[in-house]
Design an enzyme around this catalytic site. Structure first.
Site, PDB file in Angstrom:
ATOM      1  N   ASP A  26      -9.738 -10.992   1.104  1.00 59.99           N
ATOM      2  CA  ASP A  26      -8.829 -10.173   1.017  1.00 59.99           C
ATOM      3  C   ASP A  26      -7.822 -10.929   1.705  1.00 59.99           C
ATOM      4  O   ASP A  26      -7.987 -11.557   2.766  1.00 59.99           O
ATOM      5  CB  ASP A  26      -9.256  -8.563   1.450  1.00 59.99           C
ATOM      6  CG  ASP A  26      -8.141  -7.891   1.978  1.00 59.99           C
ATOM      7  OD1 ASP A  26      -7.157  -7.656   1.097  1.00 59.99           O
ATOM      8  OD2 ASP A  26      -8.013  -7.419   3.093  1.00 59.99           O
ATOM      9  N   ASP A  28      -4.237  -8.517   3.398  1.00 57.73           N
ATOM     10  CA  ASP A  28      -3.518  -7.691   4.289  1.00 57.73           C
ATOM     11  C   ASP A  28      -4.825  -7.121   5.274  1.00 57.73           C
ATOM     12  O   ASP A  28      -5.652  -6.352   4.912  1.00 57.73           O
ATOM     13  CB  ASP A  28      -2.654  -6.761   3.807  1.00 57.73           C
ATOM     14  CG  ASP A  28      -1.571  -7.209   3.135  1.00 57.73           C
ATOM     15  OD1 ASP A  28      -1.432  -6.998   1.953  1.00 57.73           O
ATOM     16  OD2 ASP A  28      -0.805  -8.169   3.781  1.00 57.73           O
TER      17      ASP A  28
HETATM   18  C1  XBP Z   1      -2.881  -4.240   1.218  1.00 59.89           C
HETATM   19  C2  XBP Z   1      -2.294  -3.392   0.367  1.00 59.89           C
HETATM   20  C3  XBP Z   1      -0.828  -3.702   0.182  1.00 59.89           C
HETATM   21  C4  XBP Z   1      -0.020  -3.959   1.301  1.00 59.89           C
HETATM   22  C5  XBP Z   1       1.577  -4.032   1.111  1.00 59.89           C
HETATM   23  O1  XBP Z   1      -3.438  -5.365   0.478  1.00 59.89           O
HETATM   24  O2  XBP Z   1      -2.659  -2.126  -0.164  1.00 59.89           O
HETATM   25  O3  XBP Z   1      -0.120  -2.682  -0.889  1.00 59.89           O
HETATM   26  O4  XBP Z   1      -0.169  -2.839   2.301  1.00 59.89           O
HETATM   27  O5  XBP Z   1       1.985  -5.010   0.336  1.00 59.89           O
HETATM   28  P1  XBP Z   1      -4.942  -6.096   0.476  1.00 59.89           P
HETATM   29  P2  XBP Z   1       2.890  -4.585  -1.169  1.00 59.89           P
HETATM   30  O6  XBP Z   1      -5.687  -5.416   1.796  1.00 59.89           O
HETATM   31  O7  XBP Z   1      -5.714  -5.682  -0.774  1.00 59.89           O
HETATM   32  O8  XBP Z   1      -4.453  -7.521   0.828  1.00 59.89           O
HETATM   33  O9  XBP Z   1       4.030  -3.839  -0.535  1.00 59.89           O
HETATM   34  O10 XBP Z   1       3.236  -5.770  -1.784  1.00 59.89           O
HETATM   35  O11 XBP Z   1       2.082  -3.834  -1.897  1.00 59.89           O
HETATM   36 MG    MG Z   2      -6.862  -5.568   3.165  1.00 61.37          MG
END
Ligand code: XBP
Ligand code: MG
Length: 241
Positions: A26, A28
């Site tokens: 993953d 973020d």
């Molecule tokens: C995390 C998310 C993303 C980010 C914001 O993604 O849910 O929406 O919060 O990025 P992951 P965007 O943990 O699956 O990496 O504004 O581009 O959606």
């Molecule tokens: Mg994440």
């Protein structure tokens, strides 16, 4: 403390991770604590477009249950029960401004990789393990983060990179993980997913992939029952157990 959440590596877990054919990351919250920058970037976009919204950490933590930035904006607006919905074009413009601001914040060096990430990537490569990314965020955001953290050639290390725009349904739907498995041509049981959120845990588990959770800023107190192992950060994967 949460019930039945393995915080000590259950016997054989470290070996399972070391023997996995692929590690699927993953982005973020897992590779870096990006959500605080996302939050600041959203607030920047709201101000630029004259919206009197300001998501503090408490509000953002709740809104993070909704994956996808555009979906999160729409969910916030819906909660305000304002008669006229935000037009898709306005949501798209807010998200464009937000994404540009996020890239500026990352480029300014405000978001290093979390502890243990670079070492785990290097150890996996030494072991001949294949690497992949399965994320809800956008390709632009992945590139902004990893070109700064790993250099411009970062993508060469990942055989499959599946972002939010590559699938119909974002996490907790399994789509991004199923697409990664399809591109790697590997069975789920031979891979390990590394995640930080319940939505990510559900997505990977529905795809049949064992999950290691690394607790992150906004999700640290969540219940990760069903995870193979829950660690504070990925340096724990290197310690002999
Ligand atoms: C995390 C998310 C993303 C980010 C914001 O993604 O849910 O929406 O919060 O990025 P992951 P965007 O943990 O699956 O990496 O504004 O581009 O959606
Ligand atoms: Mg994440």
């Amino acid at each position: 403390m949460q019930p039945d959440v393995p915080t000590m590596a259950p016997a054989g877990t470290a070996g399972l991770i070391g023997r996995a054919r692929a590690l699927i990351f993953d982005v973020d919250g897992t590779l870096a604590e990006t959500e605080e920058l996302h939050r600041q970037a959203f607030n920047h976009a709201f101000a630029r477009r004259g919206l009197d919204w300001n998501w503090d950490r408490t509000v953002y933590k709740d809104l993070l249950r909704v994956t996808g930035g555009k979906e999160r904006i729409r969910a916030c607006h819906a909660r305000l029960r304002i008669a006229s919905p935000l037009p898709d074009a306005e949501i798209a413009e807010l998200h464009r401004i937000k994404t540009a601001r996020y890239a500026e914040l990352v480029a300014a060096g405000h978001c290093p990789l979390r502890p243990g990430v670079a070492d785990l990537l290097a150890a996996a490569r030494r072991r001949g393990q294949r690497l992949a990314i399965a994320t809800t965020t956008s390709r632009d955001n992945i590139d902004a983060l990893l070109s700064h953290a790993l250099g411009r050639g970062w993508a060469a290390a990942f055989e499959a990179i599946v972002a939010g725009e590559d699938v119909v349904h974002k996490k907790p739907a399994p789509d991004v993980y199923l697409e990664v498995l399809s591109r790697l041509k590997l069975p789920a049981s031979r891979c390990v997913a590394i995640e930080d959120s319940v939505n990510g845990l559900i997505a990977a588990r529905v795809a049949g992939i064992p999950v290691v959770i690394t607790r992150s800023l906004f999700f640290r107190d969540d219940d990760f029952s069903g995870a193979l192992w829950v660690v504070e950060d990925l340096t724990e994967l290197d310690r002999k157990r």
